[in-house]
Design a protein around this motif. Structure first.
Motif, mmCIF file in Angstrom:
data_model
loop_
_atom_site.group_PDB
_atom_site.id
_atom_site.type_symbol
_atom_site.label_atom_id
_atom_site.label_comp_id
_atom_site.label_asym_id
_atom_site.label_seq_id
_atom_site.Cartn_x
_atom_site.Cartn_y
_atom_site.Cartn_z
ATOM 1 N N ALA A 35 0.839 -1.205 0.000
ATOM 2 C CA ALA A 35 0.000 0.000 0.000
ATOM 3 C C ALA A 35 0.869 1.248 0.000
ATOM 4 C CB ALA A 35 -0.934 -0.009 1.208
ATOM 5 N N GLU A 36 1.958 1.222 0.769
ATOM 6 C CA GLU A 36 2.867 2.375 0.771
ATOM 7 C C GLU A 36 3.545 2.531 -0.584
ATOM 8 O OE1 GLU A 36 6.544 4.445 3.196
ATOM 9 O OE2 GLU A 36 5.916 2.433 3.776
ATOM 10 N N ALA A 37 3.835 1.432 -1.244
ATOM 11 C CA ALA A 37 4.440 1.511 -2.575
ATOM 12 C C ALA A 37 3.493 2.208 -3.555
ATOM 13 C CB ALA A 37 4.794 0.115 -3.070
ATOM 14 N N LYS A 38 2.199 1.966 -3.418
ATOM 15 C CA LYS A 38 1.217 2.641 -4.266
ATOM 16 C C LYS A 38 1.196 4.141 -3.984
ATOM 17 C CE LYS A 38 -1.918 -1.251 -4.990
ATOM 18 N NZ LYS A 38 -3.296 -1.741 -4.823
ATOM 19 N N ILE A 39 1.293 4.509 -2.712
ATOM 20 C CA ILE A 39 1.341 5.928 -2.339
ATOM 21 C C ILE A 39 2.606 6.556 -2.923
ATOM 22 C CG2 ILE A 39 1.629 7.535 -0.403
ATOM 23 C CD1 ILE A 39 -1.199 6.555 -0.480
ATOM 24 N N ALA A 40 3.731 5.867 -2.795
ATOM 25 C CA ALA A 40 5.004 6.385 -3.317
ATOM 26 C C ALA A 40 4.926 6.580 -4.829
ATOM 27 C CB ALA A 40 6.141 5.436 -2.958
ATOM 28 N N LEU A 41 4.260 5.674 -5.533
ATOM 29 C CA LEU A 41 4.109 5.801 -6.979
ATOM 30 C C LEU A 41 3.255 7.017 -7.327
ATOM 31 C CD1 LEU A 41 4.542 4.692 -9.832
ATOM 32 C CD2 LEU A 41 2.503 3.281 -9.478
ATOM 33 N N GLN A 42 2.169 7.229 -6.579
ATOM 34 C CA GLN A 42 1.329 8.408 -6.812
ATOM 35 C C GLN A 42 2.123 9.691 -6.585
ATOM 36 O OE1 GLN A 42 -2.259 8.158 -4.477
ATOM 37 N NE2 GLN A 42 -2.850 6.200 -5.356
ATOM 38 N N ALA A 43 2.934 9.701 -5.549
ATOM 39 C CA ALA A 43 3.754 10.881 -5.255
ATOM 40 C C ALA A 43 4.785 11.104 -6.363
ATOM 41 C CB ALA A 43 4.447 10.723 -3.916
ATOM 42 N N LYS A 44 5.404 10.039 -6.834
ATOM 43 C CA LYS A 44 6.402 10.157 -7.901
ATOM 44 C C LYS A 44 5.764 10.700 -9.178
ATOM 45 C CE LYS A 44 9.842 7.540 -10.455
ATOM 46 N NZ LYS A 44 10.476 6.242 -10.668
ATOM 47 N N GLN A 45 4.570 10.203 -9.509
ATOM 48 C CA GLN A 45 3.877 10.661 -10.713
ATOM 49 C C GLN A 45 3.499 12.137 -10.603
ATOM 50 O OE1 GLN A 45 0.669 7.814 -10.963
ATOM 51 N NE2 GLN A 45 1.863 6.429 -12.246
ATOM 52 N N ALA A 46 3.203 12.594 -9.379
ATOM 53 C CA ALA A 46 2.847 13.999 -9.166
ATOM 54 C C ALA A 46 4.082 14.875 -8.991
ATOM 55 C CB ALA A 46 1.939 14.121 -7.945
ATOM 56 N N GLY A 47 5.245 14.264 -8.867
ATOM 57 C CA GLY A 47 6.480 15.022 -8.683
ATOM 58 C C GLY A 47 6.589 15.640 -7.300
ATOM 59 N N THR A 48 6.039 14.969 -6.288
ATOM 60 C CA THR A 48 6.045 15.481 -4.919
ATOM 61 C C THR A 48 6.560 14.415 -3.962
ATOM 62 O OG1 THR A 48 3.789 14.716 -4.475
ATOM 63 C CG2 THR A 48 4.021 16.927 -5.388
ATOM 64 N N SER A 49 6.683 14.792 -2.699
ATOM 65 C CA SER A 49 6.960 13.821 -1.649
ATOM 66 C C SER A 49 5.645 13.540 -0.929
ATOM 67 C CB SER A 49 8.015 14.359 -0.683
ATOM 68 O OG SER A 49 7.564 15.552 -0.090
ATOM 69 N N TYR A 50 5.659 12.609 0.014
ATOM 70 C CA TYR A 50 4.438 12.271 0.722
ATOM 71 C C TYR A 50 4.679 12.114 2.212
ATOM 72 C CZ TYR A 50 6.086 7.416 0.735
ATOM 73 O OH TYR A 50 6.826 6.269 0.924
ATOM 74 N N LYS A 51 3.611 12.288 2.964
ATOM 75 C CA LYS A 51 3.643 12.104 4.404
ATOM 76 C C LYS A 51 2.430 11.254 4.776
ATOM 77 C CE LYS A 51 3.258 14.594 8.750
ATOM 78 N NZ LYS A 51 3.059 15.909 9.381
ATOM 79 N N ILE A 52 2.670 10.086 5.364
ATOM 80 C CA ILE A 52 1.575 9.194 5.746
ATOM 81 C C ILE A 52 0.840 9.792 6.940
ATOM 82 C CG2 ILE A 52 0.994 6.913 6.662
ATOM 83 C CD1 ILE A 52 3.297 5.806 5.002
ATOM 84 N N THR A 53 -0.472 9.919 6.809
ATOM 85 C CA THR A 53 -1.285 10.496 7.881
ATOM 86 C C THR A 53 -2.014 9.438 8.679
ATOM 87 O OG1 THR A 53 -3.095 10.866 6.322
ATOM 88 C CG2 THR A 53 -1.584 12.707 6.717
ATOM 89 N N SER A 54 -2.311 8.290 8.062
ATOM 90 C CA SER A 54 -2.927 7.192 8.813
ATOM 91 C C SER A 54 -2.707 5.886 8.070
ATOM 92 C CB SER A 54 -4.424 7.436 9.023
ATOM 93 O OG SER A 54 -5.113 7.351 7.804
ATOM 94 N N ALA A 55 -2.696 4.818 8.841
ATOM 95 C CA ALA A 55 -2.559 3.480 8.273
ATOM 96 C C ALA A 55 -3.300 2.502 9.179
ATOM 97 C CB ALA A 55 -1.086 3.087 8.172
ATOM 98 N N ARG A 56 -3.953 1.533 8.554
ATOM 99 C CA ARG A 56 -4.620 0.496 9.347
ATOM 100 C C ARG A 56 -4.584 -0.809 8.576
ATOM 101 N NH1 ARG A 56 -10.311 -0.148 7.969
ATOM 102 N NH2 ARG A 56 -10.805 1.362 6.365
#
Length: 69
Positions: A35-56
């Motif tokens: 799931a984090e890899a999917k978030i990282a891919l979305q961030a890479k495609q947007a040209g940004t970094s990411y910060k996880i706000t919640s996980a379950r």
């Protein structure tokens, strides 16, 4: 039924582009790592970094994050 409502709400929120500085995104998968890899891919495609706000982890992994420039 509650899980279905949560998934629908998360999916709906992931479709909206917020006009503020950060954009919220969500991802679901069988493991937290994938799931984090999917978030990282979305961030890479947007040209940004990411910060996880919640996980379950309930019958699968669900992560929410903010994309920050």
């Amino acid at each position: 039924m509650n899980i279905v409502k949560n998934i629908v709400a998360l999916a709906a929120l992931s479709l909206f582009s917020f006009s503020g500085f950060a954009q919220s995104v969500t991802a679901s998968a069988s493991t937290l790592d994938s799931a984090e890899a999917k978030i990282a891919l979305q961030a890479k495609q947007a040209g940004t970094s990411y910060k996880i706000t919640s996980a379950r982890f309930t019958n699968g992994a669900y992560i929410s994050a903010e994309l920050v420039k």
